[in-house]
Scaffold this motif. Structure first.
Motif, PDB file in Angstrom:
ATOM      1  N   ASP A   1     -39.871  -2.306 -34.621  1.00  0.00           N
ATOM      2  CA  ASP A   1     -38.933  -2.861 -35.603  1.00  0.00           C
ATOM      3  C   ASP A   1     -38.372  -4.185 -35.093  1.00  0.00           C
ATOM      4  OD1 ASP A   1     -39.366  -0.632 -37.117  1.00  0.00           O
ATOM      5  OD2 ASP A   1     -37.433   0.319 -36.689  1.00  0.00           O
ATOM      6  N   VAL A   2     -37.976  -5.038 -36.009  1.00  0.00           N
ATOM      7  CA  VAL A   2     -37.387  -6.325 -35.628  1.00  0.00           C
ATOM      8  C   VAL A   2     -36.048  -6.088 -34.944  1.00  0.00           C
ATOM      9  CG1 VAL A   2     -36.487  -8.525 -36.468  1.00  0.00           C
ATOM     10  CG2 VAL A   2     -38.570  -7.568 -37.467  1.00  0.00           C
ATOM     11  N   ALA A   3     -35.855  -6.730 -33.784  1.00  0.00           N
ATOM     12  CA  ALA A   3     -34.641  -6.523 -32.996  1.00  0.00           C
ATOM     13  C   ALA A   3     -33.708  -7.715 -33.036  1.00  0.00           C
ATOM     14  CB  ALA A   3     -35.002  -6.227 -31.541  1.00  0.00           C
ATOM     15  N   ALA A   4     -34.254  -8.922 -33.147  1.00  0.00           N
ATOM     16  CA  ALA A   4     -33.410 -10.118 -33.101  1.00  0.00           C
ATOM     17  C   ALA A   4     -34.185 -11.310 -33.644  1.00  0.00           C
ATOM     18  CB  ALA A   4     -32.952 -10.407 -31.670  1.00  0.00           C
ATOM     19  N   MET A   5     -33.452 -12.339 -34.030  1.00  0.00           N
ATOM     20  CA  MET A   5     -34.073 -13.589 -34.456  1.00  0.00           C
ATOM     21  C   MET A   5     -33.344 -14.749 -33.782  1.00  0.00           C
ATOM     22  SD  MET A   5     -35.221 -14.939 -38.197  1.00  0.00           S
ATOM     23  CE  MET A   5     -33.622 -15.097 -38.999  1.00  0.00           C
ATOM     24  N   PHE A   6     -34.128 -15.645 -33.202  1.00  0.00           N
ATOM     25  CA  PHE A   6     -33.580 -16.805 -32.498  1.00  0.00           C
ATOM     26  C   PHE A   6     -34.091 -18.065 -33.173  1.00  0.00           C
ATOM     27  CE2 PHE A   6     -34.163 -13.322 -29.560  1.00  0.00           C
ATOM     28  CZ  PHE A   6     -32.937 -13.239 -28.922  1.00  0.00           C
ATOM     29  N   PHE A   7     -33.179 -18.952 -33.513  1.00  0.00           N
ATOM     30  CA  PHE A   7     -33.597 -20.207 -34.123  1.00  0.00           C
ATOM     31  C   PHE A   7     -33.920 -21.221 -33.037  1.00  0.00           C
ATOM     32  CE2 PHE A   7     -31.950 -18.351 -37.961  1.00  0.00           C
ATOM     33  CZ  PHE A   7     -32.760 -18.913 -38.948  1.00  0.00           C
TER      34      PHE A   7
END
Length: 648
Positions: A180-186
């Protein structure tokens, strides 16, 4: 690692409930949060967010310095299957607009009044942003905005919700899986809008576990978290590896107290980009210049001993008896006190990454007994691609591929990586994803380099930035701007540099002085100045810069491939390059294309043979006000070494 962040938290809370998980310095006193207390806090925050409507797969923005309750908010979001999105706390409000709208963010947890003000300013352009919770209430007592509340209020709602729904939190945590997606970093966005890099629990934790195994990290490590949590480097070291290892993460009181806090904590595991190590060394050299004659002599004598034998002592290589004795004396009188003064006396492993570090700077730390190593990775690779093994540390490489990583070099010289830590993709950007990820799982890093005979990776520059000189005596010679810029930044007097030369007949450069180092240099010579612009224009300072540039030219001349990249002309900018002015990214990477366009008149003057050029530049101050800085900049010709042979 086949688990998730919240499950690791609960495992630590069950196995070591009273052990310290996080410390935060508040009003000069370190406050400790145990694993059990943290688990309870996360439980209540998660229940509060769920009660307010945070959905599985939805994004929660988190903005602030490293703070225990912000870490808890990220864990709370992950417990619900939502995705935390940390953003840079020092960014201007307008820089949040794209991430907020791109990720359709309805809820945000922020540190203090500064971040609240930025988000409230954006509400007209981000109307979906309905809920903002703040950790620090100072200055916010009289705010009356819809959806704005203290984090304490959210925790209280969560506590009540948990009381009435005891199975809810555990059920939600159990629903999440490693993929599952845990985090998003730009990304920092050196060109165009930033891209949202999507990572799963598995990709982040697998790389955290690989780094843990490589350096034999344990729950007994102490880490100081002082870089922006939005930077994946800090996030991996103080969040992913924190949960993978179970060590203690310490949060400084403020940016201004980091040096003091570093000495108080005495971290055993330390991570910093080269500019931090440069700053620490600059402060040491400034203090030594102000010391008495005998102390200066003692320092220089033992530092020469350290330069000769220190790295060998650290790597357990054979050293003569007299040399080892001399180094031992140096450790008593110089190296030990120096490590203590820097706050690095307990460091077992220290890493630097993000930019190249100068060989002299790198060897300085290793020579005084600090196990400083380099690593290679990026946001898209969950950081850990290559690490330097103990006793195999080289100043000019970034280490060997670690467990699970494959590397190959394309015919173009670009580094390609295959790793369990690769991004899932760029959010809502399949075209950009397809550009960097091949169908068979290789990631295009965009970096140019090669594998040396010992299996270590050596990075030359960004592949797209490596160019060729055209015309003139160095026609066809390779031009690697970052390599040249880093050579300049190895001097403590130079803070930033921007080199130009691709498809031109010679190389020219902009230079930013280091205001503290050059200011101290000027004061010791009784040279008065009235601020940065005045100091940067002093003839004595320009001569100092010329000496630095000509030393770089001498070094470049010794490398047949890069001899043509010697700097012909340069100028010292009248202002510091600044992220608020769009000239640097938030991770302090130079936006070379933007700078070339913004200062086109200066580039034209360098290549047009002018001796000086007037310029007026708009600037943004820390409080958001704007103004302008004007100056007539002198253009300096630098001596170049003759080319021994024409580069191919």
């Amino acid at each position: 690692m086949q688990t998730t962040f919240p499950r690791l938290l609960l495992e630590h809370a069950r196995a070591r409930p009273t052990a310290a998980a996080l410390r935060e310095k508040e009003y000069g006193i370190w406050q400790t949060l145990t694993w059990a207390e943290l688990a309870t806090l996360v439980r209540h925050l998660a229940c509060g967010l769920a009660e307010r409507g945070l959905q599985r797969g939805e994004h929660l923005v988190v903005i602030g310095e490293n703070r225990p309750r912000l870490y808890a908010a990220m864990l709370a979001a992950q417990s619900l299957g939502a995705v935390p999105v940390p953003l840079y706390q020092d960014a201007a409000a307008t820089e949040y607009s794209f991430p907020l709208n791109n990720a359709e963010v309805r809820m945000a947890v922020v540190e203090d009044q500064e971040q609240v003000d930025k988000l409230l300013e954006l509400r007209p352009t981000c109307p979906q942003l309905s809920h903002i919770w703040y950790d620090d209430p100072r200055g916010l007592r009289n705010y009356d905005e819809p959806g704005l509340q203290a984090l304490d209020a959210l925790i209280e709602r969560g506590r009540a919700f948990d009381t009435n729904n005891r199975a809810f939190f555990d059920t939600e945590v159990g629903r999440a899986g490693p993929q599952d997606v845990a985090a998003m970093f730009f990304t920092s966005g050196t060109t165009g809008n930033p891209k949202g890099v999507v990572h799963t629990h598995f990709s982040l934790l697998d790389r955290a576990a690989a780094g843990k195994a490589f350096d034999r990290l344990t729950e007994h490590e102490e880490v100081l978290a002082y870089m922006p949590p939005a930077w994946i480097g800090q996030n991996i070291f103080s969040y992913a590896q924190w949960l993978a290892c179970g060590y203690v993460v310490n949060c400084p009181e403020s940016a201004s107290t980091v040096t003091i806090d570093l000495k108080e904590i005495g971290p055993t595991y330390y991570f910093a980009p080269p500019r931090i190590f440069e700053g620490l060394l600059t402060s040491v050299m400034i203090r030594m210049e102000d010391a008495g004659r005998f102390k200066r002599w003692l320092f220089r004598h033992f530092m020469e001993v350290a330069r000769q034998v220190g790295p060998d002592v650290l790597d357990d290589k054979p050293v003569g008896t007299l040399q080892r004795l001399s180094y031992g004396l140096g450790n008593v009188f110089i190296y030990g006190p120096l490590r203590n003064s820097l706050g690095l006396s307990r460091v077992r492993v220290a890493y630097t990454a993000g930019e190249a570090i100068g060989p002299d700077l790198f060897q300085f730390y290793r020579s005084i007994g600090i196990n400083l190593k380099q690593l290679y990775g990026s946001t898209e690779t969950a950081v850990f691609v290559c690490l330097q093994p103990d006793h195999e540390v080289k100043a000019d490489t970034v280490g060997v591929p670690i467990e699970g990583v494959e590397i190959r070099v394309a015919d173009s010289g670009e580094i390609l990586v295959k790793s369990p830590g690769l991004l899932k993709g760029y959010y809502k950007n399949p075209e950009a994803t397809a550009e960097v990820l091949t169908a068979d799982g290789w990631y295009h890093t965009g970096d140019a380099g090669f594998i040396d005979a010992g299996g270590h990776l050596k990075i030359i520059d960004r592949a797209k930035d490596v160019g060729r000189l055209q015309g003139g005596p160095a026609d066809g010679a390779m031009f690697a701007p970052k390599y040249v810029e880093n050579k300049l930044k190895f001097f403590p007097f130079i803070k930033e540099a921007v080199a130009f030369g691709d498809r031109r007949e010679k190389v020219c450069a902009f230079i930013n002085i280091d205001f503290d180092a050059v200011g101290n240099w000027a004061e010791r010579r009784n040279l008065p100045y009235a601020g940065y612009t005045d100091l940067a224009a002093k003839p004595e300072v320009l001569q100092l810069m010329r000496e630095c540039v000509e030393k770089v030219n001498a070094d470049l001349a010794a490398d047949e491939r890069l001899a043509g990249s010697q700097i012909s002309r340069f100028l010292v900018l009248h202002k510091e390059l600044d992220a608020d002015d769009g000239e640097l990214t938030r991770t302090r990477k130079v936006r070379r294309g933007y700078i070339a366009e913004k200062y086109q008149v200066l580039v034209d003057a360098l290549y047009g043979g002018k001796a000086e050029q007037y310029i007026e530049t708009a600037v943004t101050f820390e409080d958001g006000r704007t103004g302008s800085v004007a100056a007539t900049l002198k253009i300096i010709d630098a001596a170049m070494r003759p080319l021994l042979k024409k580069a191919a």
